[in-house]
Design a protein around this motif. Structure first.
Motif, PDB file in Angstrom:
ATOM      1  N   HIS A  66       0.824  -1.216   0.000  1.00 45.31           N
ATOM      2  CA  HIS A  66       0.000   0.000   0.000  1.00 45.31           C
ATOM      3  C   HIS A  66       0.855   1.262   0.000  1.00 45.31           C
ATOM      4  O   HIS A  66       0.342   2.358  -0.220  1.00 45.31           O
ATOM      5  CB  HIS A  66      -0.932   0.018   1.212  1.00 45.31           C
ATOM      6  N   GLU A  67       2.160   1.110   0.243  1.00 44.30           N
ATOM      7  CA  GLU A  67       3.050   2.272   0.268  1.00 44.30           C
ATOM      8  C   GLU A  67       3.270   2.808  -1.147  1.00 44.30           C
ATOM      9  O   GLU A  67       3.353   2.045  -2.109  1.00 44.30           O
ATOM     10  CB  GLU A  67       4.399   1.883   0.877  1.00 44.30           C
ATOM     11  N   ARG A  68       3.390   4.106  -1.281  1.00 40.79           N
ATOM     12  CA  ARG A  68       3.529   4.708  -2.612  1.00 40.79           C
ATOM     13  C   ARG A  68       4.822   4.287  -3.299  1.00 40.79           C
ATOM     14  O   ARG A  68       4.877   4.191  -4.521  1.00 40.79           O
ATOM     15  CB  ARG A  68       3.488   6.234  -2.497  1.00 40.79           C
ATOM     16  N   GLN A 110      -5.783   3.083  -1.520  1.00 42.20           N
ATOM     17  CA  GLN A 110      -6.866   4.000  -1.884  1.00 42.20           C
ATOM     18  C   GLN A 110      -7.472   4.660  -0.648  1.00 42.20           C
ATOM     19  O   GLN A 110      -7.770   5.863  -0.652  1.00 42.20           O
ATOM     20  CB  GLN A 110      -7.949   3.245  -2.656  1.00 42.20           C
ATOM     21  N   GLN A 111      -7.663   3.869   0.414  1.00 44.36           N
ATOM     22  CA  GLN A 111      -8.219   4.436   1.642  1.00 44.36           C
ATOM     23  C   GLN A 111      -7.288   5.498   2.233  1.00 44.36           C
ATOM     24  O   GLN A 111      -7.737   6.544   2.704  1.00 44.36           O
ATOM     25  CB  GLN A 111      -8.474   3.327   2.666  1.00 44.36           C
ATOM     26  N   CYS A 131     -11.551  11.274   7.938  1.00 44.52           N
ATOM     27  CA  CYS A 131     -12.274  10.128   7.389  1.00 44.52           C
ATOM     28  C   CYS A 131     -11.892   9.899   5.940  1.00 44.52           C
ATOM     29  O   CYS A 131     -11.392  10.797   5.249  1.00 44.52           O
ATOM     30  CB  CYS A 131     -13.786  10.362   7.450  1.00 44.52           C
ATOM     31  N   THR A 132     -12.164   8.692   5.468  1.00 46.84           N
ATOM     32  CA  THR A 132     -12.046   8.396   4.055  1.00 46.84           C
ATOM     33  C   THR A 132     -13.371   8.737   3.376  1.00 46.84           C
ATOM     34  O   THR A 132     -14.340   9.131   4.027  1.00 46.84           O
ATOM     35  CB  THR A 132     -11.698   6.914   3.823  1.00 46.84           C
ATOM     36  N   ARG A 133     -13.407   8.553   2.077  1.00 48.36           N
ATOM     37  CA  ARG A 133     -14.606   8.910   1.314  1.00 48.36           C
ATOM     38  C   ARG A 133     -15.814   8.099   1.783  1.00 48.36           C
ATOM     39  O   ARG A 133     -15.699   6.936   2.137  1.00 48.36           O
ATOM     40  CB  ARG A 133     -14.344   8.654  -0.169  1.00 48.36           C
ATOM     41  N   TYR A 134     -16.965   8.730   1.775  1.00 40.97           N
ATOM     42  CA  TYR A 134     -18.237   8.151   2.206  1.00 40.97           C
ATOM     43  C   TYR A 134     -18.216   7.742   3.673  1.00 40.97           C
ATOM     44  O   TYR A 134     -19.056   6.964   4.112  1.00 40.97           O
ATOM     45  CB  TYR A 134     -18.628   6.949   1.332  1.00 40.97           C
ATOM     46  N   LEU A 135     -17.235   8.231   4.419  1.00 40.00           N
ATOM     47  CA  LEU A 135     -17.143   7.966   5.862  1.00 40.00           C
ATOM     48  C   LEU A 135     -17.078   6.467   6.147  1.00 40.00           C
ATOM     49  O   LEU A 135     -17.695   5.953   7.080  1.00 40.00           O
ATOM     50  CB  LEU A 135     -18.335   8.600   6.601  1.00 40.00           C
ATOM     51  N   ARG A 136     -16.280   5.761   5.329  1.00 37.77           N
ATOM     52  CA  ARG A 136     -16.133   4.317   5.516  1.00 37.77           C
ATOM     53  C   ARG A 136     -15.137   3.989   6.617  1.00 37.77           C
ATOM     54  O   ARG A 136     -15.220   2.939   7.244  1.00 37.77           O
ATOM     55  CB  ARG A 136     -15.697   3.667   4.201  1.00 37.77           C
ATOM     56  N   PHE A 137     -14.182   4.874   6.832  1.00 35.43           N
ATOM     57  CA  PHE A 137     -13.199   4.734   7.908  1.00 35.43           C
ATOM     58  C   PHE A 137     -12.961   6.119   8.487  1.00 35.43           C
ATOM     59  O   PHE A 137     -12.812   7.097   7.741  1.00 35.43           O
ATOM     60  CB  PHE A 137     -11.885   4.162   7.359  1.00 35.43           C
ATOM     61  N   ASN A 242     -12.096  -6.671   8.020  1.00 35.86           N
ATOM     62  CA  ASN A 242     -12.068  -5.217   7.861  1.00 35.86           C
ATOM     63  C   ASN A 242     -11.410  -4.529   9.045  1.00 35.86           C
ATOM     64  O   ASN A 242     -10.821  -3.453   8.893  1.00 35.86           O
ATOM     65  CB  ASN A 242     -13.484  -4.689   7.640  1.00 35.86           C
ATOM     66  N   LEU A 243     -11.478  -5.145  10.223  1.00 34.18           N
ATOM     67  CA  LEU A 243     -10.742  -4.608  11.365  1.00 34.18           C
ATOM     68  C   LEU A 243      -9.243  -4.724  11.113  1.00 34.18           C
ATOM     69  O   LEU A 243      -8.487  -3.784  11.390  1.00 34.18           O
ATOM     70  CB  LEU A 243     -11.125  -5.362  12.643  1.00 34.18           C
ATOM     71  N   TYR A 244      -8.815  -5.862  10.552  1.00 39.15           N
ATOM     72  CA  TYR A 244      -7.399  -6.035  10.220  1.00 39.15           C
ATOM     73  C   TYR A 244      -6.960  -5.019   9.165  1.00 39.15           C
ATOM     74  O   TYR A 244      -5.909  -4.381   9.299  1.00 39.15           O
ATOM     75  CB  TYR A 244      -7.159  -7.455   9.721  1.00 39.15           C
ATOM     76  N   ALA A 245      -7.758  -4.852   8.122  1.00 34.69           N
ATOM     77  CA  ALA A 245      -7.422  -3.871   7.084  1.00 34.69           C
ATOM     78  C   ALA A 245      -7.334  -2.468   7.671  1.00 34.69           C
ATOM     79  O   ALA A 245      -6.490  -1.658   7.259  1.00 34.69           O
ATOM     80  CB  ALA A 245      -8.463  -3.921   5.966  1.00 34.69           C
ATOM     81  N   SER A 246      -8.165  -2.182   8.663  1.00 33.47           N
ATOM     82  CA  SER A 246      -8.164  -0.857   9.285  1.00 33.47           C
ATOM     83  C   SER A 246      -6.895  -0.581  10.074  1.00 33.47           C
ATOM     84  O   SER A 246      -6.516   0.579  10.253  1.00 33.47           O
ATOM     85  CB  SER A 246      -9.389  -0.711  10.199  1.00 33.47           C
ATOM     86  N   LEU A 247      -6.225  -1.640  10.542  1.00 37.64           N
ATOM     87  CA  LEU A 247      -4.950  -1.439  11.236  1.00 37.64           C
ATOM     88  C   LEU A 247      -3.934  -0.784  10.305  1.00 37.64           C
ATOM     89  O   LEU A 247      -3.119   0.034  10.728  1.00 37.64           O
ATOM     90  CB  LEU A 247      -4.402  -2.774  11.744  1.00 37.64           C
ATOM     91  N   PHE A 248      -3.991  -1.119   9.026  1.00 37.93           N
ATOM     92  CA  PHE A 248      -3.073  -0.530   8.052  1.00 37.93           C
ATOM     93  C   PHE A 248      -3.480   0.902   7.712  1.00 37.93           C
ATOM     94  O   PHE A 248      -2.626   1.772   7.550  1.00 37.93           O
ATOM     95  CB  PHE A 248      -3.030  -1.379   6.784  1.00 37.93           C
ATOM     96  N   VAL A 249      -4.770   1.155   7.589  1.00 40.90           N
ATOM     97  CA  VAL A 249      -5.222   2.511   7.306  1.00 40.90           C
ATOM     98  C   VAL A 249      -4.859   3.436   8.470  1.00 40.90           C
ATOM     99  O   VAL A 249      -4.557   4.617   8.283  1.00 40.90           O
ATOM    100  CB  VAL A 249      -6.738   2.537   7.046  1.00 40.90           C
TER     101      VAL A 249
END
Length: 401
Positions: A66-68, A110-111, A131-137, A242-249
């Motif tokens: 996910h890093e640029r 993307q997030q 927040c991210t778009r549409y307030l998903r995170f 999604n909790l795991y993915a949120s650790l990265f965000v």
């Protein structure tokens, strides 16, 4: 500026709590070695503090993806797209890239690119919300949740979109109301967006912790979760994934993978699930529900509103996957993370193929001929078959054929 204020606050808290001679012990999370190398590459200053002979002091440029600046060669894993079929993509390369952003670490990227301040702090003691778009995170600091009305409700809360009324989510910061309102498009159901809660945000005239409004102050970083069906493995793992993915965000600080965090489930039903031990991979604390805090004005120093289980074009539940591709590194990382944190031992392959059949002993959706199916499988000497039925009491039942 927002990131600097949040980071400085977190660093100050960490330095105040940590003993000088226990710095490294407190900082290194419990991760598989291949994950730990990438974690340390994310925080090079922490990596430099390790002994020169430490196995984690790798010179590898390994990254998650996910890093640029993460090259395809250094990623955790690259997807595989078989054959000449490219789905609706114009080329094989475009097909792989589409899959990567749909179901791999590209989704995390993307997030991260979408993270936008909604309420800006002016001072370190102020509130903040981004927040991210549409307030998903979303994540925030020094926010007050007024849960006094929850105790007065006659029905229990689950999948409700009216838990908070206007003015029952409060903070002291420079709120961009126009920007926040523009992200309310995915407010169609409770598990798609944090819009039902954040639309009630209001600004206090003074900092939250100085307002004397807090009945309870939660100092532990808290993940507030709106969860899917807990007795269905597929649906509940939408929550865990999604909790795991949120650790990265949320990975803006070395404490991102720590387990000294609080999980708060956004409902008043007692939390119960045959898969509840999975939360131990994320938190060492007992899971809270709204019932633990109802009737109080609760101030959180650090909160995360993680990615939700039923987002539009989200991960796991509503994922639009391009045809012909597989091999998501994000899903593999999640699997390895859970197995490692829960200390589930690896059993090497045997001569017989192990088959575990999950039996559904509920009123609906039963497989009526499951015993016939299992009997046929049992006849094959190459199979070792187990039938597992998850029940409330006892927690589960196992039968070997």
């Amino acid at each position: 500026m927002l990131h600097l204020l949040i980071l400085n606050g977190l660093l100050s808290m960490a330095m105040a709590q940590a003993k000088p001679d226990a710095k490294l012990t407190l900082s290194l999370p419990n991760l598989p070695s291949d994950h730990l190398i990438r974690y340390l590459n994310t925080f090079p200053k922490l990596k430099q503090q390790l002994p020169s002979n430490a196995t984690t002091r790798s010179t590898s440029l390994a990254c998650w993806g996910h890093e640029r600046d993460c090259s395809a060669e250094a990623r955790f894993q690259n997807p595989h797209c078989a054959g000449d079929h490219t789905g609706w993509a114009r080329s094989k390369e475009a097909q792989m890239q589409t899959f990567y952003y749909q179901a791999d670490f590209g989704y995390i990227q993307q997030q991260l690119l979408e993270l936008t301040p909604m309420c800006m702090p002016k001072y370190l003691t102020d509130s903040s919300l981004e927040c991210t778009r549409y307030l998903r995170f979303c994540r925030g600091r020094n926010l007050l949740f007024d849960l006094r009305d929850v105790a007065q409700r006659e029905e229990r809360i689950r999948y409700h979109m009216d838990v908070l009324s206007p003015g029952q989510l409060l903070g002291h910061c420079d709120l961009n109301r126009t920007r926040l309102s523009a992200e309310m498009d995915h407010i169609g159901s409770a598990l798609q967006s944090w819009g039902p809660e954040l639309r009630n945000f209001a600004v206090l005239p003074k900092p939250v912790l100085e307002s004397h409004l807090c009945d309870v102050v939660v100092n532990t970083p808290t993940f507030i979760m709106k969860i899917d069906a807990t007795y269905n493995m597929y649906h509940h793992f939408c929550d865990f994934f999604n909790l795991y993915a949120s650790l990265f965000v949320n990975q803006s600080h070395p404490a991102a993978f720590n387990t000294d965090v609080q999980i708060l489930i956004w409902e008043t039903y007692p939390y119960d699930s045959p898969f509840r031990d999975t939360f131990k991979a994320f938190s060492q604390r007992p899971v809270w529900t709204l019932s633990d805090l109802e009737g109080k004005r609760v101030c959180f120093r650090n909160i995360v509103l993680p990615l939700l289980p039923r987002m539009i074009f989200g991960l796991f539940y509503n994922t639009p996957i391009i045809q012909g591709c597989s091999n998501s590194g994000l899903f593999r990382a999640f699997s390895e993370f859970i197995l490692h944190r829960l200390q589930i031992p690896f059993k090497p392959p045997q001569r017989r193929l192990r088959i575990t059949y999950l039996s559904r002993r509920t009123k609906y959706r039963q497989v009526l001929n499951e015993l016939d199916l299992l009997s046929e499988l049992e006849k094959n000497e190459d199979y070792l078959v187990e039938r597992v039925s998850y029940e409330r009491w006892p927690s589960h039942e196992t039968q070997t054929f």
